[in-house]
Design an enzyme around this catalytic site. Structure first.
Site, PDB file in Angstrom:
ATOM      1  N   MET A  29       0.854  -1.195   0.000  1.00 31.90           N
ATOM      2  CA  MET A  29       0.000   0.000   0.000  1.00 31.90           C
ATOM      3  C   MET A  29       0.889   1.244   0.000  1.00 31.90           C
ATOM      4  O   MET A  29       0.459   2.328   0.389  1.00 31.90           O
ATOM      5  CB  MET A  29      -0.928  -0.015   1.213  1.00 31.90           C
ATOM      6  CG  MET A  29      -1.895  -1.209   1.156  1.00 31.90           C
ATOM      7  SD  MET A  29      -3.417  -0.968   2.064  1.00 31.90           S
ATOM      8  CE  MET A  29      -2.823  -0.710   3.701  1.00 31.90           C
ATOM      9  N   GLY A  30       2.142   1.061  -0.420  1.00 32.39           N
ATOM     10  CA  GLY A  30       3.047   2.208  -0.508  1.00 32.39           C
ATOM     11  C   GLY A  30       3.612   2.588   0.847  1.00 32.39           C
ATOM     12  O   GLY A  30       3.613   1.788   1.779  1.00 32.39           O
ATOM     13  N   HIS A  33       9.054   1.033   3.297  1.00 31.17           N
ATOM     14  CA  HIS A  33      10.150   1.103   4.275  1.00 31.17           C
ATOM     15  C   HIS A  33      11.029  -0.132   4.084  1.00 31.17           C
ATOM     16  O   HIS A  33      10.780  -0.950   3.174  1.00 31.17           O
ATOM     17  CB  HIS A  33       9.598   1.213   5.705  1.00 31.17           C
ATOM     18  CG  HIS A  33       8.558   0.176   6.038  1.00 31.17           C
ATOM     19  ND1 HIS A  33       8.823  -1.169   6.053  1.00 31.17           N
ATOM     20  CD2 HIS A  33       7.241   0.284   6.335  1.00 31.17           C
ATOM     21  CE1 HIS A  33       7.745  -1.836   6.377  1.00 31.17           C
ATOM     22  NE2 HIS A  33       6.755  -0.987   6.542  1.00 31.17           N
ATOM     23  N   HIS A  36       9.398  -3.469   3.345  1.00 34.35           N
ATOM     24  CA  HIS A  36       9.000  -3.710   1.943  1.00 34.35           C
ATOM     25  C   HIS A  36      10.232  -3.988   1.088  1.00 34.35           C
ATOM     26  O   HIS A  36      10.205  -4.845   0.202  1.00 34.35           O
ATOM     27  CB  HIS A  36       8.292  -2.473   1.373  1.00 34.35           C
ATOM     28  CG  HIS A  36       7.019  -2.106   2.065  1.00 34.35           C
ATOM     29  ND1 HIS A  36       6.893  -0.987   2.865  1.00 34.35           N
ATOM     30  CD2 HIS A  36       5.812  -2.720   2.078  1.00 34.35           C
ATOM     31  CE1 HIS A  36       5.665  -0.923   3.330  1.00 34.35           C
ATOM     32  NE2 HIS A  36       4.990  -1.955   2.887  1.00 34.35           N
ATOM     33  N   GLN A  60     -10.369  -2.553   2.201  1.00 37.50           N
ATOM     34  CA  GLN A  60      -9.889  -3.288   3.380  1.00 37.50           C
ATOM     35  C   GLN A  60      -9.860  -2.409   4.629  1.00 37.50           C
ATOM     36  O   GLN A  60      -9.414  -2.839   5.683  1.00 37.50           O
ATOM     37  CB  GLN A  60      -8.523  -3.935   3.125  1.00 37.50           C
ATOM     38  CG  GLN A  60      -7.350  -2.975   3.019  1.00 37.50           C
ATOM     39  CD  GLN A  60      -6.068  -3.704   2.635  1.00 37.50           C
ATOM     40  OE1 GLN A  60      -5.897  -4.134   1.511  1.00 37.50           O
ATOM     41  NE2 GLN A  60      -5.144  -3.857   3.591  1.00 37.50           N
ATOM     42  N   GLY A 153       4.997 -10.156   3.951  1.00 35.54           N
ATOM     43  CA  GLY A 153       5.800 -10.081   5.173  1.00 35.54           C
ATOM     44  C   GLY A 153       5.152 -10.835   6.328  1.00 35.54           C
ATOM     45  O   GLY A 153       3.927 -10.811   6.492  1.00 35.54           O
ATOM     46  N   GLN A 154       6.001 -11.455   7.144  1.00 36.41           N
ATOM     47  CA  GLN A 154       5.528 -12.172   8.342  1.00 36.41           C
ATOM     48  C   GLN A 154       4.860 -11.230   9.341  1.00 36.41           C
ATOM     49  O   GLN A 154       4.084 -11.648  10.188  1.00 36.41           O
ATOM     50  CB  GLN A 154       6.708 -12.889   9.011  1.00 36.41           C
ATOM     51  CG  GLN A 154       6.318 -13.718  10.230  1.00 36.41           C
ATOM     52  CD  GLN A 154       7.468 -13.924  11.180  1.00 36.41           C
ATOM     53  OE1 GLN A 154       8.592 -14.155  10.736  1.00 36.41           O
ATOM     54  NE2 GLN A 154       7.219 -13.841  12.473  1.00 36.41           N
ATOM     55  N   VAL A 182      11.109  -7.186   9.592  1.00 33.18           N
ATOM     56  CA  VAL A 182      12.279  -6.305   9.711  1.00 33.18           C
ATOM     57  C   VAL A 182      12.005  -5.346  10.872  1.00 33.18           C
ATOM     58  O   VAL A 182      10.902  -4.804  10.987  1.00 33.18           O
ATOM     59  CB  VAL A 182      12.533  -5.525   8.409  1.00 33.18           C
ATOM     60  CG1 VAL A 182      13.738  -4.607   8.553  1.00 33.18           C
ATOM     61  CG2 VAL A 182      12.745  -6.501   7.246  1.00 33.18           C
ATOM     62  N   SER A 191       6.651  -0.576  10.278  1.00 31.88           N
ATOM     63  CA  SER A 191       5.276  -0.488   9.785  1.00 31.88           C
ATOM     64  C   SER A 191       5.071   0.915   9.235  1.00 31.88           C
ATOM     65  O   SER A 191       5.624   1.882   9.778  1.00 31.88           O
ATOM     66  CB  SER A 191       4.306  -0.714  10.950  1.00 31.88           C
ATOM     67  OG  SER A 191       3.028  -0.217  10.639  1.00 31.88           O
TER      68      SER A 191
HETATM   69  O1  PAF Z   1      -0.174  -5.870   3.584  1.00 32.21           O
HETATM   70  C1  PAF Z   1      -0.594  -4.929   2.893  1.00 32.21           C
HETATM   71  O2  PAF Z   1       0.070  -3.904   2.739  1.00 32.21           O
HETATM   72  C2  PAF Z   1      -1.959  -5.039   2.233  1.00 32.21           C
HETATM   73  O3  PAF Z   1      -2.864  -5.712   3.046  1.00 32.21           O
HETATM   74  C3  PAF Z   1      -1.894  -5.665   0.838  1.00 32.21           C
HETATM   75  C4  PAF Z   1      -1.435  -7.123   0.899  1.00 32.21           C
HETATM   76  C5  PAF Z   1      -0.974  -4.874  -0.040  1.00 32.21           C
HETATM   77  C6  PAF Z   1      -3.290  -5.661   0.205  1.00 32.21           C
HETATM   78  O4  PAF Z   1      -3.777  -4.369   0.057  1.00 32.21           O
END
Ligand code: PAF
Length: 285
Positions: A29-30, A33, A36, A60, A153-154, A182, A191
């Site tokens: 979702m951009g 960090h 990612h 979501q 990611g876990q 991480v 996060s």
């Molecule tokens: O983990 C996330 O950032 C989101 O839930 C995802 C998997 C990109 C779906 O929007």
């Protein structure tokens, strides 16, 4: 290459597939960090071509959640992806993904709904509909990109277990690769929402990783009683913490554990300064 249109992504992927390239997707979702970036690095190691999606997925988020204020830093995200050698950054707008209006309701959109058992616990208890929204967008991305591998990611352990489940149940020919959490040197799990915390808030947020580490060392000393293990958390909590859950589940199935064992995943969610933070650990490792 930055692409906003589904048809352009499909065109790029078609060319890759003709050359038999292995394609990986890192859905995000951009507000990228190091967490990612570790997924992107793993994807680059594993695949010939890597797509990173950057999309703050409206479906979501609950009505009282932070959809509108969720950090959006596309220019910087694109720069980071380019440095890592990402082949395509797919950054659609909500209309491209969901049609006019961009935020459709359950009445008008086909949703992917994982089994109740998986979504009605842990994060899904307070975030009703969250995993339906996640699974719907992830499967849309899988259909658009047709990847061989998906990287997650876990940190969002429940999310990964649910995505593995739907990929298996619906026979998507995609391997889901889970990458480790991480952390900052302090232990705080990275996060995008850490941006909302003050310096003091970040200190208070350390309680999550401290609680998990302490539970792990108590388990290693032989304590397997879950009530006793849960009680050890209180030493790290004060009025700054709003504990949402601390749970012990099977690391593959999310079934509640009666006693801790090497297959146990411990997950915590706690609010600090109103920011909802999550973390988890495998206590047998
Ligand atoms: O983990 C996330 O950032 C989101 O839930 C995802 C998997 C990109 C779906 O929007």
């Amino acid at each position: 290459m930055l692409l906003n249109k589904i048809c352009d992504v499909r065109d790029a992927v078609r060319e890759w597939k003709q050359k038999e390239f292995k394609v990986g997707i890192v859905p995000t979702m951009g507000a990228l960090h190091e967490g990612h970036l570790s997924l992107i690095k793993k994807a680059k190691e594993t695949c010939d071509k890597v797509v990173v999606s950057v999309f703050v997925n409206p479906i979501q988020f609950g009505p009282a959640e932070d959809y509108d204020k969720y950090p959006r830093t596309l220019e910087k995200d694109y720069e980071l992806c380019s440095k890592e050698g990402v082949d395509v950054v797919f950054a659609p707008n909500p209309e491209e993904m969901y049609g006019e209006g961009g935020r459709l309701s359950n009445d008008t959109l086909t949703y992917v709904c994982p089994p109740f058992f998986y979504v009605n616990k842990l994060c899904g208890k307070s975030r009703v509909g969250h995993f339906d929204g996640v699974c719907t967008v992830v499967l849309k991305l899988f259909n658009i990109v047709q990847p061989d591998f998906g990287f997650f990611g876990q940190k969002d352990a429940q999310q990964v277990i649910i995505i593995k489940k739907i990929v298996k149940d619906l026979n998507f020919p995609i391997e889901i690769i889970q990458c480790p959490i991480v952390r900052e040197n302090s232990g705080l799990a990275l996060s995008s929402r850490n941006k909302y915390l003050s310096e003091n808030g970040k200190q208070d947020a350390l309680a999550l990783s401290l609680i998990l580490n302490n539970i792990k060392s108590c388990y290693k000393k032989g304590i397997t009683d879950i009530v006793a293990l849960k009680e050890t958390a209180y030493a790290f909590l004060n009025e700054k913490h709003e504990l949402e859950y601390l749970e012990f589940v099977d690391k593959n199935t999310l079934e509640d554990k009666l006693k801790a064992d090497d297959d146990t995943l411990v997950l915590i969610a706690c609010r600090v300064e109103g920011v909802r933070l999550i973390d988890n650990t495998y206590i047998g490792v």
